[in-house]
Design a protein around this motif. Structure first.
Motif, PDB file in Angstrom:
ATOM      1  N   VAL A   9       0.783  -1.291  -0.107  1.00  0.00           N
ATOM      2  CA  VAL A   9       0.213  -0.076   0.119  1.00  0.00           C
ATOM      3  C   VAL A   9       0.932   1.173  -0.111  1.00  0.00           C
ATOM      4  N   SER A  10       0.611   2.058  -0.871  1.00  0.00           N
ATOM      5  CA  SER A  10       1.513   3.462  -1.024  1.00  0.00           C
ATOM      6  C   SER A  10       1.416   4.173   0.230  1.00  0.00           C
ATOM      7  N   ARG A  11       2.353   5.035   0.707  1.00  0.00           N
ATOM      8  CA  ARG A  11       2.394   5.620   1.916  1.00  0.00           C
ATOM      9  C   ARG A  11       1.165   6.554   1.990  1.00  0.00           C
ATOM     10  N   ALA A  12       0.838   7.420   0.881  1.00  0.00           N
ATOM     11  CA  ALA A  12      -0.272   8.248   0.801  1.00  0.00           C
ATOM     12  C   ALA A  12      -1.595   7.507   1.218  1.00  0.00           C
ATOM     13  N   ASP A  13      -1.703   6.321   0.481  1.00  0.00           N
ATOM     14  CA  ASP A  13      -3.026   5.583   0.600  1.00  0.00           C
ATOM     15  C   ASP A  13      -3.047   5.206   2.200  1.00  0.00           C
ATOM     16  N   ARG A  14      -1.994   4.798   2.976  1.00  0.00           N
ATOM     17  CA  ARG A  14      -2.020   4.283   4.226  1.00  0.00           C
ATOM     18  C   ARG A  14      -2.210   5.325   4.978  1.00  0.00           C
ATOM     19  N   GLU A  15      -1.716   6.450   4.862  1.00  0.00           N
ATOM     20  CA  GLU A  15      -1.919   7.516   5.661  1.00  0.00           C
ATOM     21  C   GLU A  15      -3.313   8.208   5.610  1.00  0.00           C
ATOM     22  N   ARG A  16      -3.744   7.805   4.462  1.00  0.00           N
ATOM     23  CA  ARG A  16      -5.311   8.258   4.360  1.00  0.00           C
ATOM     24  C   ARG A  16      -6.178   7.124   5.203  1.00  0.00           C
ATOM     25  N   GLN A  17      -5.818   6.047   4.972  1.00  0.00           N
ATOM     26  CA  GLN A  17      -6.500   4.851   5.750  1.00  0.00           C
ATOM     27  C   GLN A  17      -6.555   5.179   7.441  1.00  0.00           C
ATOM     28  N   ILE A  18      -5.245   5.799   7.585  1.00  0.00           N
ATOM     29  CA  ILE A  18      -4.930   5.919   9.250  1.00  0.00           C
ATOM     30  C   ILE A  18      -5.858   6.997   9.530  1.00  0.00           C
ATOM     31  N   ILE A  19      -5.907   8.228   8.731  1.00  0.00           N
ATOM     32  CA  ILE A  19      -6.601   9.177   8.903  1.00  0.00           C
ATOM     33  C   ILE A  19      -8.113   8.965   9.269  1.00  0.00           C
ATOM     34  N   ASP A  20      -8.681   8.192   8.306  1.00  0.00           N
ATOM     35  CA  ASP A  20     -10.203   7.780   8.313  1.00  0.00           C
ATOM     36  C   ASP A  20     -10.369   7.189   9.549  1.00  0.00           C
ATOM     37  N   VAL A  21      -9.473   6.306   9.848  1.00  0.00           N
ATOM     38  CA  VAL A  21      -9.879   5.613  11.239  1.00  0.00           C
ATOM     39  C   VAL A  21      -9.758   6.523  12.384  1.00  0.00           C
ATOM     40  N   ALA A  22      -8.649   7.328  12.535  1.00  0.00           N
ATOM     41  CA  ALA A  22      -8.438   8.244  13.490  1.00  0.00           C
ATOM     42  C   ALA A  22      -9.375   9.511  13.688  1.00  0.00           C
ATOM     43  N   VAL A  23      -9.899   9.923  12.529  1.00  0.00           N
ATOM     44  CA  VAL A  23     -11.144  10.935  12.582  1.00  0.00           C
ATOM     45  C   VAL A  23     -12.497  10.256  13.048  1.00  0.00           C
ATOM     46  N   GLU A  24     -12.571   9.153  12.970  1.00  0.00           N
ATOM     47  CA  GLU A  24     -13.889   8.355  13.493  1.00  0.00           C
ATOM     48  C   GLU A  24     -13.466   8.331  15.202  1.00  0.00           C
ATOM     49  N   GLU A  25     -12.393   7.812  15.419  1.00  0.00           N
ATOM     50  CA  GLU A  25     -12.011   7.677  16.904  1.00  0.00           C
ATOM     51  C   GLU A  25     -12.054   8.918  17.670  1.00  0.00           C
ATOM     52  N   PHE A  26     -11.563   9.838  17.146  1.00  0.00           N
ATOM     53  CA  PHE A  26     -11.194  11.260  17.663  1.00  0.00           C
ATOM     54  C   PHE A  26     -12.689  11.743  17.727  1.00  0.00           C
ATOM     55  N   GLY A  27     -13.471  11.756  16.543  1.00  0.00           N
ATOM     56  CA  GLY A  27     -14.839  12.181  16.633  1.00  0.00           C
ATOM     57  C   GLY A  27     -15.892  11.535  17.503  1.00  0.00           C
ATOM     58  N   VAL A  62      -3.539  16.688  14.434  1.00  0.00           N
ATOM     59  CA  VAL A  62      -3.444  17.716  13.305  1.00  0.00           C
ATOM     60  C   VAL A  62      -3.617  17.183  12.029  1.00  0.00           C
ATOM     61  N   ALA A  63      -2.993  16.066  11.435  1.00  0.00           N
ATOM     62  CA  ALA A  63      -3.631  15.564  10.466  1.00  0.00           C
ATOM     63  C   ALA A  63      -5.036  15.431   9.990  1.00  0.00           C
ATOM     64  N   CYS A  64      -5.455  14.887  11.190  1.00  0.00           N
ATOM     65  CA  CYS A  64      -7.254  14.760  10.859  1.00  0.00           C
ATOM     66  C   CYS A  64      -7.680  16.045  10.889  1.00  0.00           C
ATOM     67  N   VAL A  65      -7.171  17.100  11.538  1.00  0.00           N
ATOM     68  CA  VAL A  65      -7.856  18.287  11.497  1.00  0.00           C
ATOM     69  C   VAL A  65      -7.540  19.099  10.123  1.00  0.00           C
ATOM     70  N   HIS A  66      -6.452  18.743   9.780  1.00  0.00           N
ATOM     71  CA  HIS A  66      -6.315  19.442   8.311  1.00  0.00           C
ATOM     72  C   HIS A  66      -7.189  19.048   7.210  1.00  0.00           C
ATOM     73  N   HIS A  67      -7.320  17.442   7.268  1.00  0.00           N
ATOM     74  CA  HIS A  67      -8.332  16.580   6.481  1.00  0.00           C
ATOM     75  C   HIS A  67      -9.818  17.204   6.786  1.00  0.00           C
ATOM     76  N   VAL A  68     -10.331  17.171   7.875  1.00  0.00           N
ATOM     77  CA  VAL A  68     -11.665  17.689   8.139  1.00  0.00           C
ATOM     78  C   VAL A  68     -11.906  19.308   7.922  1.00  0.00           C
ATOM     79  N   GLY A  69     -10.859  19.974   8.356  1.00  0.00           N
ATOM     80  CA  GLY A  69     -10.926  21.441   8.070  1.00  0.00           C
ATOM     81  C   GLY A  69     -11.051  21.695   6.746  1.00  0.00           C
ATOM     82  N   ALA A  70     -10.294  21.216   5.960  1.00  0.00           N
ATOM     83  CA  ALA A  70     -10.221  21.446   4.529  1.00  0.00           C
ATOM     84  C   ALA A  70     -11.491  20.959   4.080  1.00  0.00           C
TER      85      ALA A  70
END
Length: 198
Positions: A9-27, A62-70
């Protein structure tokens, strides 16, 4: 092309997968209620991999914030086609509902009341909150200007009311997940019409 990550899995895709999971966890659980270990477990990866990509829990947040904020800022900005009209409030709420429909915990991440009061996470959150607030203030100002109202305190009060109303609506929806985007749009349109502003 992104650098290959774990298991092909590319790093960009893996980071996105992690962010998707983390957004739900933090939310769901708030900043204070989430551990990197919990995110790693839900994402099916190792905890050290999250640290490799994001350095720390704060870095992940912070990565999650940039994702949802944008996502939220771009959605509201795109809804400004009727800015200054009485339909602008409905357009803005519709944009937010549509964005949150695709990222259910976006609002909760950006408006977590239990965030640390200072530091990188707070600075990232404030950046997007300020952008959203500025767009709300501009819409309120145009609405009042269209009505011939140039009283600065009226502008300040309407902006204050609008910011709190949007937050209240989004929190109410979070507590009523059975309500679809279409139902929320119709509900808010009815309420705004009843208030004489829709």
């Amino acid at each position: 092309m992104g650098k290959a990550g774990t298991k092909g899995v590319s790093r960009a895709d893996r980071e996105r997968q992690i962010i998707d999971v983390a957004v739900e966890e933090f939310g769901r659980n708030g900043y204070a209620g989430v551990s990197v270990a919990a995110v790693a477990l839900r994402a099916g990866i190792s905890k050290p991999l999250i640290y490799t990509y994001f350095d720390s829990k704060d870095g992940l947040y912070v990565a999650c914030v940039h994702h949802v904020g944008a996502l939220l800022v771009d959605s509201v900005a795109a809804a400004r086609s009727r800015s200054g009209s009485t339909g602008h409030a409905v357009d803005t709420l519709t944009a937010l509902f549509t964005a949150v429909e695709h990222c259910r915990y976006a609002w909760s991440v950006l408006y977590d009341p239990a965030l640390p009061p200072a530091g990188e996470t707070r600075e990232a959150v404030n950046l997007y909150r300020e952008r959203l607030a500025a767009m709300g203030a501009a819409g309120a100002a145009q609405l009042l200007a269209g009505a011939g109202d140039d009283d600065p305190l009226d502008h300040e009060l309407l902006n204050h009311v609008w910011q709190h109303a949007v937050t209240a609506v989004m929190r109410w929806w979070f507590e009523h997940p059975d309500q679809s985007t279409a139902q929320m749009m119709a509900r808010c349109a009815r309420l705004l019409t009843a208030l004489g502003t829709g």
